[in-house]
Design a protein around this motif. Structure first.
Motif, PDB file in Angstrom:
ATOM      1  N   ILE A   1      66.663  -7.486  -0.176  1.00  0.00           N
ATOM      2  CA  ILE A   1      67.505  -7.425   1.023  1.00  0.00           C
ATOM      3  C   ILE A   1      67.005  -6.338   1.961  1.00  0.00           C
ATOM      4  O   ILE A   1      66.849  -6.551   3.172  1.00  0.00           O
ATOM      5  CB  ILE A   1      68.974  -7.191   0.616  1.00  0.00           C
ATOM      6  N   ALA A   2      66.696  -5.168   1.380  1.00  0.00           N
ATOM      7  CA  ALA A   2      66.239  -4.058   2.212  1.00  0.00           C
ATOM      8  C   ALA A   2      64.947  -4.418   2.921  1.00  0.00           C
ATOM      9  O   ALA A   2      64.792  -4.202   4.138  1.00  0.00           O
ATOM     10  CB  ALA A   2      66.049  -2.808   1.350  1.00  0.00           C
ATOM     11  N   SER A   3      64.006  -5.008   2.180  1.00  0.00           N
ATOM     12  CA  SER A   3      62.724  -5.313   2.807  1.00  0.00           C
ATOM     13  C   SER A   3      62.874  -6.431   3.824  1.00  0.00           C
ATOM     14  O   SER A   3      62.179  -6.445   4.848  1.00  0.00           O
ATOM     15  CB  SER A   3      61.700  -5.699   1.744  1.00  0.00           C
ATOM     16  N   ALA A   4      63.790  -7.376   3.577  1.00  0.00           N
ATOM     17  CA  ALA A   4      64.001  -8.453   4.550  1.00  0.00           C
ATOM     18  C   ALA A   4      64.553  -7.890   5.845  1.00  0.00           C
ATOM     19  O   ALA A   4      64.111  -8.269   6.941  1.00  0.00           O
ATOM     20  CB  ALA A   4      64.962  -9.499   3.973  1.00  0.00           C
ATOM     21  N   LEU A   5      65.512  -6.958   5.734  1.00  0.00           N
ATOM     22  CA  LEU A   5      66.067  -6.346   6.942  1.00  0.00           C
ATOM     23  C   LEU A   5      64.974  -5.589   7.692  1.00  0.00           C
ATOM     24  O   LEU A   5      64.864  -5.675   8.918  1.00  0.00           O
ATOM     25  CB  LEU A   5      67.217  -5.408   6.577  1.00  0.00           C
ATOM     26  N   GLY A   6      64.140  -4.856   6.939  1.00  0.00           N
ATOM     27  CA  GLY A   6      63.063  -4.114   7.574  1.00  0.00           C
ATOM     28  C   GLY A   6      62.083  -5.033   8.275  1.00  0.00           C
ATOM     29  O   GLY A   6      61.704  -4.806   9.428  1.00  0.00           O
ATOM     30  N   LEU A   7      61.703  -6.113   7.588  1.00  0.00           N
ATOM     31  CA  LEU A   7      60.778  -7.076   8.188  1.00  0.00           C
ATOM     32  C   LEU A   7      61.367  -7.667   9.451  1.00  0.00           C
ATOM     33  O   LEU A   7      60.672  -7.814  10.472  1.00  0.00           O
ATOM     34  CB  LEU A   7      60.503  -8.194   7.179  1.00  0.00           C
ATOM     35  N   ALA A   8      62.668  -8.000   9.371  1.00  0.00           N
ATOM     36  CA  ALA A   8      63.320  -8.617  10.524  1.00  0.00           C
ATOM     37  C   ALA A   8      63.307  -7.656  11.704  1.00  0.00           C
ATOM     38  O   ALA A   8      63.033  -8.055  12.833  1.00  0.00           O
ATOM     39  CB  ALA A   8      64.752  -9.002  10.164  1.00  0.00           C
ATOM     40  N   TRP A   9      63.577  -6.383  11.431  1.00  0.00           N
ATOM     41  CA  TRP A   9      63.552  -5.400  12.521  1.00  0.00           C
ATOM     42  C   TRP A   9      62.166  -5.313  13.125  1.00  0.00           C
ATOM     43  O   TRP A   9      61.990  -5.338  14.333  1.00  0.00           O
ATOM     44  CB  TRP A   9      63.989  -4.034  11.975  1.00  0.00           C
ATOM     45  N   LEU A  10      61.171  -5.273  12.255  1.00  0.00           N
ATOM     46  CA  LEU A  10      59.791  -5.165  12.717  1.00  0.00           C
ATOM     47  C   LEU A  10      59.419  -6.360  13.585  1.00  0.00           C
ATOM     48  O   LEU A  10      58.856  -6.216  14.677  1.00  0.00           O
ATOM     49  CB  LEU A  10      58.860  -5.077  11.506  1.00  0.00           C
ATOM     50  N   ILE A  11      59.764  -7.555  13.116  1.00  0.00           N
ATOM     51  CA  ILE A  11      59.354  -8.762  13.837  1.00  0.00           C
ATOM     52  C   ILE A  11      60.094  -8.886  15.163  1.00  0.00           C
ATOM     53  O   ILE A  11      59.488  -9.151  16.197  1.00  0.00           O
ATOM     54  CB  ILE A  11      59.602 -10.004  12.954  1.00  0.00           C
ATOM     55  N   THR A  12      61.432  -8.708  15.133  1.00  0.00           N
ATOM     56  CA  THR A  12      62.187  -8.948  16.360  1.00  0.00           C
ATOM     57  C   THR A  12      62.034  -7.812  17.361  1.00  0.00           C
ATOM     58  O   THR A  12      62.042  -8.046  18.556  1.00  0.00           O
ATOM     59  CB  THR A  12      63.679  -9.146  16.053  1.00  0.00           C
ATOM     60  N   GLN A  13      61.918  -6.579  16.898  1.00  0.00           N
ATOM     61  CA  GLN A  13      61.904  -5.455  17.837  1.00  0.00           C
ATOM     62  C   GLN A  13      60.497  -5.040  18.234  1.00  0.00           C
ATOM     63  O   GLN A  13      60.301  -4.475  19.304  1.00  0.00           O
ATOM     64  CB  GLN A  13      62.625  -4.238  17.242  1.00  0.00           C
ATOM     65  N   ARG A  14      59.513  -5.278  17.378  1.00  0.00           N
ATOM     66  CA  ARG A  14      58.190  -4.761  17.685  1.00  0.00           C
ATOM     67  C   ARG A  14      57.148  -5.853  17.929  1.00  0.00           C
ATOM     68  O   ARG A  14      56.289  -5.716  18.769  1.00  0.00           O
ATOM     69  CB  ARG A  14      57.703  -3.863  16.526  1.00  0.00           C
ATOM     70  N   LEU A  15      57.196  -6.934  17.171  1.00  0.00           N
ATOM     71  CA  LEU A  15      56.103  -7.897  17.229  1.00  0.00           C
ATOM     72  C   LEU A  15      56.364  -9.035  18.205  1.00  0.00           C
ATOM     73  O   LEU A  15      55.535  -9.352  19.037  1.00  0.00           O
ATOM     74  CB  LEU A  15      55.837  -8.470  15.832  1.00  0.00           C
TER      75      LEU A  15
END
Lengths: 338, 414
Positions: free
Chosen positions: B48-62
């Motif tokens: 769950i933690a890594s999914a949230l982190g990935l989601a933040w990375l993808i939506t906010q940065r990539l």
């Protein structure tokens, strides 16, 4: 010492007559309760007969064109329910497309995945959701969901616009000022369908959950003992066992979605066009038509509205009857010797 | 075991307690089969933690995907992916599927929970301002415009109208509905089958059509004015088949053995019904009725056609237009003024509270009594809510006759 009574040989013994006929107070009870039943039969049956009787002049006057004409212009003596029937079906289908997967997943979660201490709370929550008045779901859909739904509709049109279902006329999803064009994507059958979905979801979910909870535990344990994962057990035992409940619950939800009025009336902007473009502004359903047009209706228009209502009632009746038959005939709830 | 440890056996048939060995290693704690092991738990939380982190990375940065909805969608997909990878490391395709199914099912249930929560919170938050004024609960809307501030006007007239209308509807439908249910389940015969078929068919009647029926009979054909009475009748027509059908389902769940015992003891039929069947079914009947009432009080469409929309107190139901809560909400929100909309939301909060109170009442009444449940005698008869939630739903399929099956399964699982 006991003395036996002396049998008098001259008296002829007559067998007691056995009768199921009610006597005394029972007779009053049976007759009065039958009268209550007859009253209810007259009231409820009367509604159906009255609708059919009132609908008859309209149906004979317009004939088959009542079903094929899209516009509703009583002044010009042109009216038909093709547009509203299409709208009714489309809104109900959108609602079911959203409600069915969610209801199934929720039912599975409650019956298989939820921790035991949470289960009864969740069951109550779903039942409570069923008791929430439709006007509240209408408000929710109109004020909270519609802006997001419209944005989603723009996105769908931009990426999947080539699908006829998601096409929107008179609007360019790639326009620079999308805020100005977004009203073309609001007040649509899609938005109305979301609100209706939340209304029918708890009902479908409750039926499904009920059937899932009746899965014979022996068969579930057998699947697990043979090495199935939880999902394997669900696919091999719970879903086949509950198939009747899944189909029946969905159709019961569909029956309710067809008749839903107030959320549709609140959200959908009325138009008389028979169309499949669910994302586009405008549309109409039978119940919204009745609610919108009853006030200024003359006698013949009222008959036409009653005919439309009668057709809606017949459709709902057919859907509900099929659902009842499926639920009753399936293995669901039959149980096995676990 | 008990005797083997005793070397100096005196006589056969004597029991010796085992002697405990003080030097023995401490007992191994039993593995809990139902609970997740620590590494599995770590895996879940970590996914769950890594999914949230990935989601933040993808939506906010990539990728240019702004907004909370996109974040949640991407987080869900990432959770699926991470779950598949982690379960694929220890198992095969079967484990991956199991993990994915659990994720999807939990996510679906979460969405539904979020929807319910959002609806309740949204309605309360939007309507909180008028709710804080006392006059909202005691005044009517006479002479109050849609733009007027919240310290003027209230919804007491709508609440009163709702109570009067639902009261009349209850007075009509409850005796008729329960009486019909008693007739269908206790008297029987060919005629009762006809009644049951018609009542079941009429549960399919859309509420707007029930309203249209009353409108065309009372207001157009008989020429009576729009009134609270007409609205009550429209609600009654809608509620009658629902309550009759729900009560019938409840009465059919009463075990036949109880009836037979009563009749065998010499009770007449009406005494059996009055002293055995109805008391046994009382919690279920109460639930069915209260949920039918909750349905009736929240239904807008029959009222929309029949009652008219008064802005002032109306006590006499035959005296012309009368407002009610759902109708007030609908007509007020239609005006489009921000203040009026806030008022409508406040009224919706009140309506929601009324329905919630009725619902809790139904739950409390329907709760099986502890002492009875322990004896296990009347458990299937009392536990109606769990034996048949179809009861609460209104227009649903004919009862599935599963009394005994569900009873047996209930006992086995609990």
């Amino acid at each position: 010492m006991t003395t036996l009574p002396v049998q008098d040989a001259t008296v002829e013994v007559e067998p007691r007559t056995i009768s199921r006929k009610a006597t005394g107070a029972d007779r009053v009870f049976v007759h009065s309760i039958r009268a209550v039943g007859a009253t209810v039969l007259v009231i409820t049956g009367g509604v159906g007969l009255f609708l059919g009787w009132q609908a008859w002049p309209t149906l004979t006057h317009y004939g088959l064109s009542f079903f094929t004409e899209a516009s509703w212009q009583p002044e010009a003596d042109i009216l038909g329910i093709r547009a509203v029937l299409t709208g009714t079906v489309m809104v109900a289908l959108v609602a079911m497309a959203i409600a069915f997967p969610l209801a199934l997943l929720t039912a599975l979660y409650i019956s298989e995945y939820a921790p035991a201490f949470l289960r009864s709370t969740l069951v109550s929550l779903v039942d409570l959701m069923a008791a929430v008045p439709s006007i509240i779901w209408g408000l929710w859909g109109y004020f909270l969901i519609m802006p997001y739904a419209a944005e989603f509709a723009v996105w769908l049109d931009r990426n999947l616009g080539w699908v006829p279902l998601f096409d929107v006329h008179n609007a360019d999803p790639d326009a620079a000022l999308i805020d100005a064009a977004i009203s073309n994507y609001s007040f649509s059958m899609f938005c109305a369908g979301i609100a209706v979905a939340m209304m029918v979801l708890p009902m479908s979910c409750a039926v499904m959950r009920q059937v899932f909870s009746q899965t014979p535990p022996g068969e579930k344990e057998a699947a697990l003992a043979l090495g199935a994962t939880k999902w394997g057990m669900i696919r091999a035992v719970v879903l086949p066992f509950g198939r009747g409940g899944i189909i029946g619950g969905t159709m019961l939800g569909l029956g309710r979605a067809l008749g839903e009025t107030i959320a549709v009336l609140l959200i959908l902007s009325p138009s008389f066009e028979s169309k499949w473009r669910i994302l586009e502004i405008g549309g109409n359903t039978v119940s919204a038509l009745i609610a919108g047009r009853f006030g200024d209706a003359s006698k013949s228009q009222l008959s036409a509205l009653l005919a439309a209502g009668f057709v809606l009632f017949l459709i709902t009746l057919v859907v509900n009857t099929i659902a009842a038959m499926i639920v009753n005939r399936s293995r669901s709830g039959a149980g096995t010797d676990a | 075991m008990t005797t083997a440890l005793a070397p100096d056996t005196e006589a056969a048939g004597t029991t010796f307690l085992p002697r405990y060995d003080d030097d023995a290693p401490p007992p191994v704690p039993r593995a809990s089969l139902g609970r997740l092991p620590a590494d599995e738990k770590f895996l879940r939380i970590g996914s769950i933690a890594s999914a949230l982190g990935l989601a933040w990375l993808i939506t906010q940065r990539l990728l240019p995907l702004p907004g909370l909805p996109w974040f949640l969608v991407v987080a869900f997909l990432a959770l699926l992916l991470v779950g598949a990878v982690t379960s694929g490391m220890t198992g095969g395709l079967v484990e991956v599927r199991d993990r994915a199914a659990a994720t999807v099912i939990t996510a679906g249930a979460t969405v539904v929970g979020a929807v319910v929560l959002s609806a309740v919170v949204f309605v309360v938050v939007k309507g909180v301002e008028p709710l804080l004024h006392l006059n909202f609960y005691v005044d009517d809307m006479a002479g109050v415009g849609p733009k007027d501030p919240f310290d003027k006007g209230g919804i007491a007239h709508a609440v009163l109208g709702s109570l009067i209308q639902i009261g009349i509807a209850i007075a009509i439908t409850l005796p008729l509905g329960i009486g019909t249910a008693v007739f269908m389940s206790e008297v029987g015969g060919r005629f009762s089958r006809v009644v049951r078929t018609v009542v079941e068919a009429m549960t399919a009647l859309p509420s707007i059509v029930a309203g249209l029926f009353i409108y065309s009979v009372f207001i157009v054909a008989l020429g009576l004015p729009r009134s609270g009475l007409a609205a009550a009748l429209a609600i009654g027509v809608m509620m009658l088949p629902i309550i009759a059908r729900a009560a019938d389902v409840v009465l059919r769940v009463v075990p036949g053995g109880l009836r037979e015992a009563s009749l065998a003891l010499g009770a007449s039929r009406w005494r059996t019904v009055w002293y055995v069947v109805l008391p046994t079914a009382r919690p279920g009947l109460a639930t069915a009725c209260i949920l039918g009432i909750a349905r009736g009080i929240g239904e807008t469409s029959p009222v929309l056609l029949t009652s008219g929309n008064a802005q002032f107190f109306v006590v006499d139901p035959t005296d012309g237009v009368m407002n009610s809560l759902p109708l007030f909400i609908y007509s007020t929100v239609r005006s489009g003024e921000p203040n009026a909309i806030a008022r409508a939301f406040a009224a919706a909060t009140v309506l929601l509270a009324v329905v919630l109170a009725l619902f809790v009442l139904a739950r409390l009444i329907a709760r099986p009594k502890r002492t009875k449940a322990r004896r296990g005698r009347s458990r299937p008869a009392v536990d109606f809510v769990h034996s048949d939630p179809l009861v609460e739903m209104g227009p649903v399929a004919p009862a599935i006759d599963t009394t005994y099956t569900s009873h047996r399964i209930d006992q086995e699982t609990s």
